[in-house]
Design a protein around this motif. Structure first.
Motif, short mmCIF file in Angstrom:
data_model
loop_
_atom_site.label_atom_id
_atom_site.label_comp_id
_atom_site.label_asym_id
_atom_site.label_seq_id
_atom_site.Cartn_x
_atom_site.Cartn_y
_atom_site.Cartn_z
N LEU A 182 -5.22 13.28 -0.42
CA LEU A 182 -5.77 12.54 0.61
C LEU A 182 -5.29 13.06 2.06
O LEU A 182 -5.96 13.41 2.90
CB LEU A 182 -5.56 10.95 0.44
CG LEU A 182 -6.19 10.20 -0.65
CD1 LEU A 182 -5.52 8.77 -0.71
CD2 LEU A 182 -7.71 10.03 0.09
N ASP A 183 -3.87 13.17 2.16
CA ASP A 183 -3.33 13.51 3.20
C ASP A 183 -3.54 15.01 3.49
O ASP A 183 -3.79 15.49 4.96
CB ASP A 183 -2.04 13.16 3.22
CG ASP A 183 -1.47 11.81 3.31
OD1 ASP A 183 -2.10 11.03 4.08
OD2 ASP A 183 -1.03 11.27 2.23
N VAL A 241 -8.69 5.54 8.56
CA VAL A 241 -9.16 5.30 7.23
C VAL A 241 -7.82 5.35 6.45
O VAL A 241 -7.49 4.55 5.84
CB VAL A 241 -10.21 6.08 6.68
CG1 VAL A 241 -10.56 5.93 5.42
CG2 VAL A 241 -11.53 5.75 7.60
N LEU A 242 -7.08 6.65 6.55
CA LEU A 242 -5.79 6.68 5.78
C LEU A 242 -4.86 5.89 6.07
O LEU A 242 -3.77 5.76 5.16
CB LEU A 242 -5.64 8.30 5.87
CG LEU A 242 -6.41 9.39 5.32
CD1 LEU A 242 -5.82 10.68 5.53
CD2 LEU A 242 -6.76 9.13 3.88
N ALA A 243 -4.85 5.19 7.29
CA ALA A 243 -3.68 4.40 7.83
C ALA A 243 -4.32 2.84 7.27
O ALA A 243 -3.25 1.93 7.41
CB ALA A 243 -3.25 4.46 9.12
N ASN A 244 -5.42 2.66 7.03
CA ASN A 244 -5.91 1.44 6.91
C ASN A 244 -5.22 0.51 5.62
O ASN A 244 -5.39 1.06 4.42
CB ASN A 244 -7.69 1.34 6.83
CG ASN A 244 -8.15 -0.11 6.64
OD1 ASN A 244 -7.71 -0.75 5.79
ND2 ASN A 244 -8.87 -0.28 7.67
N THR A 264 -0.35 3.33 0.22
CA THR A 264 0.29 2.81 1.49
C THR A 264 0.78 3.85 2.13
O THR A 264 1.61 4.59 1.31
CB THR A 264 1.17 1.59 1.38
OG1 THR A 264 0.42 0.38 0.70
CG2 THR A 264 1.51 1.21 2.65
N ALA A 265 0.53 4.33 3.20
CA ALA A 265 1.11 5.37 3.92
C ALA A 265 2.75 4.90 4.44
O ALA A 265 2.61 3.70 4.73
CB ALA A 265 0.28 5.84 4.98
N PRO A 266 3.66 5.79 4.45
CA PRO A 266 3.51 7.06 4.19
C PRO A 266 3.76 7.44 2.40
O PRO A 266 4.18 6.87 1.95
CB PRO A 266 4.62 7.89 4.72
CG PRO A 266 5.75 6.93 4.69
CD PRO A 266 4.99 5.55 5.01
#
Length: 282
Positions: free
Chosen positions: A171-172, A200-203, A259-261
């Motif tokens: 993803l990242d 989106v990736l931080a949502n 969940t990021a990171p």
């Protein structure tokens, strides 16, 4: 006035197969002739994948993919090999590898080159998976010695399972290139309306979208397993190893969460060794 020398672009160098890679370990157990053929297919896949991922002007990269198409056309027309295709000539002749499958892989890479894929619909994602993964499977099953009907079905399911797992794993990495392969339907169902890749990736609801893709990947792994149970055991040793390791990788990703990171998760060497012991010795 000095004469200007015009040189034909050099053939892209072949990237060596990493001895610790998942592909190397899964294919190492094959008989020598089949193993060499698989390594040539791998070299082709890496070469066109590098064209898609290594940057540079889009027009130049499309021209490089077109060069592959032209050189493959020469090979299949019996007009000889080029530096790009010389390693493929023997596998194509011995195992009946189909030109359409090589071209499908190139078309899949071209999808990445023409534009950054961002939240495709399920139909577009399925086409992408078919081209970049299941088409590779269709080349591979001929080398493994699996009959055509079972081989195509196995390629369909295992290719999609592996590619969806890769999408969830990367993803990242993909996001850094401006790409987002999560289908727009799963994003909408998760209540994610934004199309900015970073957002989106931080949502916080990303887990719901990724979970939906993981469910689809599990189904494909299950279908692939059912097909392999109907095949000669020796012919499916390598795909069983790949399926076992990547199914375990998928579950590790699910357990880690979204969940990021996000901590990087990769296939375990111990898992590979266990899979080789379990499926590689017949």
């Amino acid at each position: 006035m000095n004469e200007i020398e015009i040189k034909r672009p050099a053939s892209p160098p072949r990237r060596p197969i990493a001895r610790g890679s998942s592909f190397y370990l899964a294919m190492r157990i094959l008989p020598p002739e089949r193993r060499r053929a698989m390594y040539e297919v791998y070299a082709f896949c890496r070469a066109v994948d590098d064209i898609a991922d290594d940057g540079g002007p889009r027009a130049a990269r499309i021209a490089m993919l077109d060069r592959w198409r032209g050189d493959l056309a020469r090979l299949y027309a019996g007009q000889g090999t080029t530096p790009l295709t010389e390693g493929l000539a023997d596998p194509v002749a011995k195992f009946g590898l189909k030109q359409e499958d090589f071209l499908a892989v190139i078309a899949g890479m071209e999808m990445d080159v023409k534009r950054n894929i961002q939240a495709p619909d399920w139909e577009a994602l399925d086409l992408y998976c078919d081209r970049v993964a299941s088409a590779v499977g269709r080349l591979s099953v001929r080398i493994f010695g699996i009959d055509d009907e079972k081989g195509r079905l196995l390629s369909h399911h295992l290719g999609r399972a592996l590619q969806m797992t890769n999408i969830l794993r990367d993803l990242d990495q993909d996001g850094a290139m401006g790409r987002l392969y999560l289908p727009k339907e799963v994003l909408a169902n998760a209540g994610i309306a934004d199309r900015d890749v970073g957002k989106v990736l931080a949502n916080p609801r990303l887990a719901e979208a990724c979970g939906a893709l993981a469910v689809r990947a599990r189904r494909h792994f299950a279908e692939a397993s059912a097909v392999m149970k109907r095949c000669d055991r020796k012919s499916v040793r390598s795909p069983r190893i790949m399926a076992s390791v990547y199914r375990a990788l998928l579950e590790k990703l699910v357990k880690r969460g979204w969940t990021a990171p996000r901590v990087d998760v990769r296939p375990s060497k111990l898992q590979f060794l266990w899979a080789v012991l379990l499926y590689g010795i017949v």
